[in-house]
Design a protein around this motif. Structure first.
Motif, PDB file in Angstrom:
ATOM      1  N   UNK A 248       4.912 103.356 -28.397  1.00  0.00           N
ATOM      2  CA  UNK A 248       3.910 104.288 -28.414  1.00  0.00           C
ATOM      3  C   UNK A 248       4.007 105.694 -29.026  1.00  0.00           C
ATOM      4  N   UNK A 249       3.624 106.121 -30.368  1.00  0.00           N
ATOM      5  CA  UNK A 249       4.065 107.262 -30.977  1.00  0.00           C
ATOM      6  C   UNK A 249       2.898 108.587 -30.954  1.00  0.00           C
TER       7      UNK A 249
ATOM      8  N   UNK B  58      -0.303 109.171 -26.934  1.00  0.00           N
ATOM      9  CA  UNK B  58       0.632 108.226 -27.853  1.00  0.00           C
ATOM     10  C   UNK B  58      -0.137 106.824 -28.055  1.00  0.00           C
ATOM     11  N   UNK B  59       0.226 106.179 -29.206  1.00  0.00           N
ATOM     12  CA  UNK B  59      -0.565 104.972 -29.574  1.00  0.00           C
ATOM     13  C   UNK B  59       0.424 104.366 -30.335  1.00  0.00           C
ATOM     14  N   UNK B  60       0.534 102.886 -30.005  1.00  0.00           N
ATOM     15  CA  UNK B  60       1.759 102.027 -30.540  1.00  0.00           C
ATOM     16  C   UNK B  60       0.941 101.335 -31.713  1.00  0.00           C
ATOM     17  N   UNK B  61       1.663 101.158 -32.689  1.00  0.00           N
ATOM     18  CA  UNK B  61       1.091 100.260 -33.892  1.00  0.00           C
ATOM     19  C   UNK B  61       0.836  98.677 -33.438  1.00  0.00           C
ATOM     20  N   UNK B  62       1.604  98.197 -32.624  1.00  0.00           N
ATOM     21  CA  UNK B  62       1.539  96.758 -32.540  1.00  0.00           C
ATOM     22  C   UNK B  62       1.336  96.832 -30.661  1.00  0.00           C
TER      23      UNK B  62
ATOM     24  N   UNK C 259       8.706 104.413 -35.035  1.00  0.00           N
ATOM     25  CA  UNK C 259       9.034 103.165 -34.469  1.00  0.00           C
ATOM     26  C   UNK C 259       9.988 102.600 -35.287  1.00  0.00           C
ATOM     27  N   UNK C 260      10.780 103.134 -35.938  1.00  0.00           N
ATOM     28  CA  UNK C 260      12.045 102.692 -36.706  1.00  0.00           C
ATOM     29  C   UNK C 260      13.054 103.214 -35.848  1.00  0.00           C
ATOM     30  N   UNK C 261      14.172 102.603 -35.811  1.00  0.00           N
ATOM     31  CA  UNK C 261      15.702 103.058 -35.358  1.00  0.00           C
ATOM     32  C   UNK C 261      16.502 102.663 -36.252  1.00  0.00           C
ATOM     33  N   UNK C 262      17.650 103.719 -36.428  1.00  0.00           N
ATOM     34  CA  UNK C 262      18.866 103.522 -36.892  1.00  0.00           C
ATOM     35  C   UNK C 262      19.867 103.413 -35.946  1.00  0.00           C
TER      36      UNK C 262
ATOM     37  N   UNK D 241       5.304 111.375 -34.531  1.00  0.00           N
ATOM     38  CA  UNK D 241       6.002 110.370 -34.690  1.00  0.00           C
ATOM     39  C   UNK D 241       5.470 109.620 -35.723  1.00  0.00           C
ATOM     40  N   UNK D 242       4.208 109.269 -35.761  1.00  0.00           N
ATOM     41  CA  UNK D 242       3.565 108.384 -36.636  1.00  0.00           C
ATOM     42  C   UNK D 242       3.671 108.601 -38.071  1.00  0.00           C
ATOM     43  N   UNK D 243       3.634 110.110 -38.179  1.00  0.00           N
ATOM     44  CA  UNK D 243       4.053 110.471 -39.693  1.00  0.00           C
ATOM     45  C   UNK D 243       5.457 110.335 -39.988  1.00  0.00           C
ATOM     46  N   UNK D 244       6.597 110.514 -38.876  1.00  0.00           N
ATOM     47  CA  UNK D 244       7.886 110.321 -39.415  1.00  0.00           C
ATOM     48  C   UNK D 244       8.223 108.852 -39.681  1.00  0.00           C
ATOM     49  N   UNK D 245       7.420 108.018 -38.887  1.00  0.00           N
ATOM     50  CA  UNK D 245       7.567 106.473 -38.986  1.00  0.00           C
ATOM     51  C   UNK D 245       6.929 106.169 -40.580  1.00  0.00           C
ATOM     52  N   UNK D 246       5.940 106.695 -40.879  1.00  0.00           N
ATOM     53  CA  UNK D 246       5.353 106.258 -42.053  1.00  0.00           C
ATOM     54  C   UNK D 246       6.253 106.910 -43.373  1.00  0.00           C
TER      55      UNK D 246
END
Length: 408
Positions: free
Chosen positions: A264-265, A255-259, A351-354, A269-274
């Motif tokens: 940590x994605x 896992x790795x966080x963007x910030x 790293x987005x949430x609704x 999850x990173x692809x889903x975030x993008x």
């Protein structure tokens, strides 16, 4: 050459009429489309007002709806005024075109009468055959024959041109009359809308006065609502912080966080975030059917208590009873939590949430993978006010985003 000189003015006028008519129709069509959209907005708001009429008298949300109804009604009247002004300009342009056509018709008639008189005079003084045979030579006789033939053709063309111009005058007169009739109808619509506006402004004034008499009760409601909103925000932030902490401790996958300090994605999850980020401005609405946004994102002065500011980390959407919340994007349900009046659901998209709050029941459970527009639950209807309200947020990590910039 003589014939062409007479054809060109009418051709120019015909093309001018077509061009102006098409342009005016296009502008009127645009205004009519905007007016139709505004009337649909009014009808949608009216239906929501009718649903809350019996139980939500004198509520702030109802007052907001009435205010929106008034703004939409003023928009309709403004659009009607624009349509009427455009029709007035069209009628003036038609009158100018009509005057030009009538002047052209007058000149054509004068020339035609003059040509007939000239021919009649020739017939009384000489026979056309004598005119041909009196030529000095054969070549001159041929030229005179050709002249008489072309002259006869020119007179026939003049006669046809007069008929065409008469038809154009009649058509333009009919168009002007139809446009005037349309203007009368629009004036009637404007009068009707003005009457309805006065009625709605009177209703708004009465409800505001009644709200004013309940000021102390409302002030307490405002304080309680503000307190609840702050508590809800703290609860959401704790839940998000817990998810971030859990992701950083998960050693089962890379896992790795963007910030720094962010969620940590995994690669998935990173692809889903993008993918979520790339759909900014195109996400579907978080509920089904008719709705009205009654509270927008950000910090606002309270509509009743001018010294009080209210902060919304999302939007509040009023809808008919029985409306269901739906996911705006594919993701994973990470949290279902209890709130006053029902439940809240958090769906993670990298790293987005609704966040969907104020559900009376949920159709999903923690860990479920969901699809875009999948139903999440039924929105709670307050039995005291009969209002059905969804609180909706979008966050990137802990940072609240303006949902209206993300929704289609």
């Amino acid at each position: 050459m003589t014939t062409m000189r007479h054809i060109r003015p009418l051709l120019f006028l015909t093309l001018l009429c077509v061009s102006i008519g098409a342009s005016a129709q296009y502008s009127l069509a645009q205004l009519e489309a905007q007016r139709k959209a505004a009337l649909e907005e009014i009808e949608s708001t009216r239906l929501l007002l009718d649903e809350t009429a019996s139980l939500a008298k004198n509520s702030l949300n109802r007052l907001n709806l009435i205010s929106e109804q008034i703004l939409a009604r003023k928009k309709v009247i403004n659009l009607l005024n624009q349509e009427i002004s455009l029709i007035d300009r069209n009628i003036a342009a038609m009158n100018r075109e009509l005057a030009a056509l009538e002047e052209d018709l007058r000149l054509q008639r004068e020339k035609y009468v003059h040509s007939l008189q000239s021919m009649q005079m020739r017939k009384t003084t000489q026979n056309k055959w004598l005119f041909i045979l009196s030529a000095d030579n054969f070549t001159q006789s041929l030229r005179r024959m050709r002249y008489l033939h072309e002259y006869a053709g020119w007179r026939q063309q003049q006669a046809r041109q007069i008929v065409l111009t008469q038809d154009a005058v009649r058509q333009k007169q009919a168009e002007a009359e139809a446009t005037r009739t349309e203007k009368v109808a629009l004036l009637g619509e404007r009068e009707k809308e003005s009457t309805l506006l006065q009625k709605e402004e009177s209703t708004q004034k009465q409800e505001y006065q009644q709200l004013d008499r309940r000021r102390k009760t409302l002030q307490e409601q405002i304080r309680q609502k503000k307190k609840q909103a702050e508590a809800l925000d703290r609860q959401i932030e704790r839940l998000i912080a817990s998810e971030i902490d859990s992701s950083s401790k998960d050693s089962s996958v890379v896992r790795r966080a963007d910030t720094a300090g962010g969620y940590a994605m995994t690669k998935e999850e990173k692809k889903l975030s993008d993918d979520f980020a790339s759909n900014r401005g195109r996400l579907p609405f978080p509920l089904t059917g008719r709705y009205r946004i009654v509270n927008t994102f950000g910090e606002h002065q309270h509509p009743f208590e001018k010294r009080v500011t209210v902060k919304y980390n999302g939007i509040e959407i009023q809808a008919p009873a029985g409306t269901e919340a739906q996911a705006v994007f594919q993701g994973v349900v990470t949290t279902i939590f209890v709130v006053t009046g029902g439940y809240g659901v958090i769906v993670r998209h990298g790293n987005y949430l609704t966040i969907y709050i104020n559900l009376s029941e949920t159709y999903v459970k923690t860990g479920d993978r969901i699809a875009t527009r999948q139903k999440l639950g039924r929105i709670f209807t307050n039995p005291e006010t009969n209002e059905t309200m969804l609180h909706f947020e979008i966050r990137k990590e802990k940072e609240a985003q303006n949902p209206q910039l993300w929704l289609d």
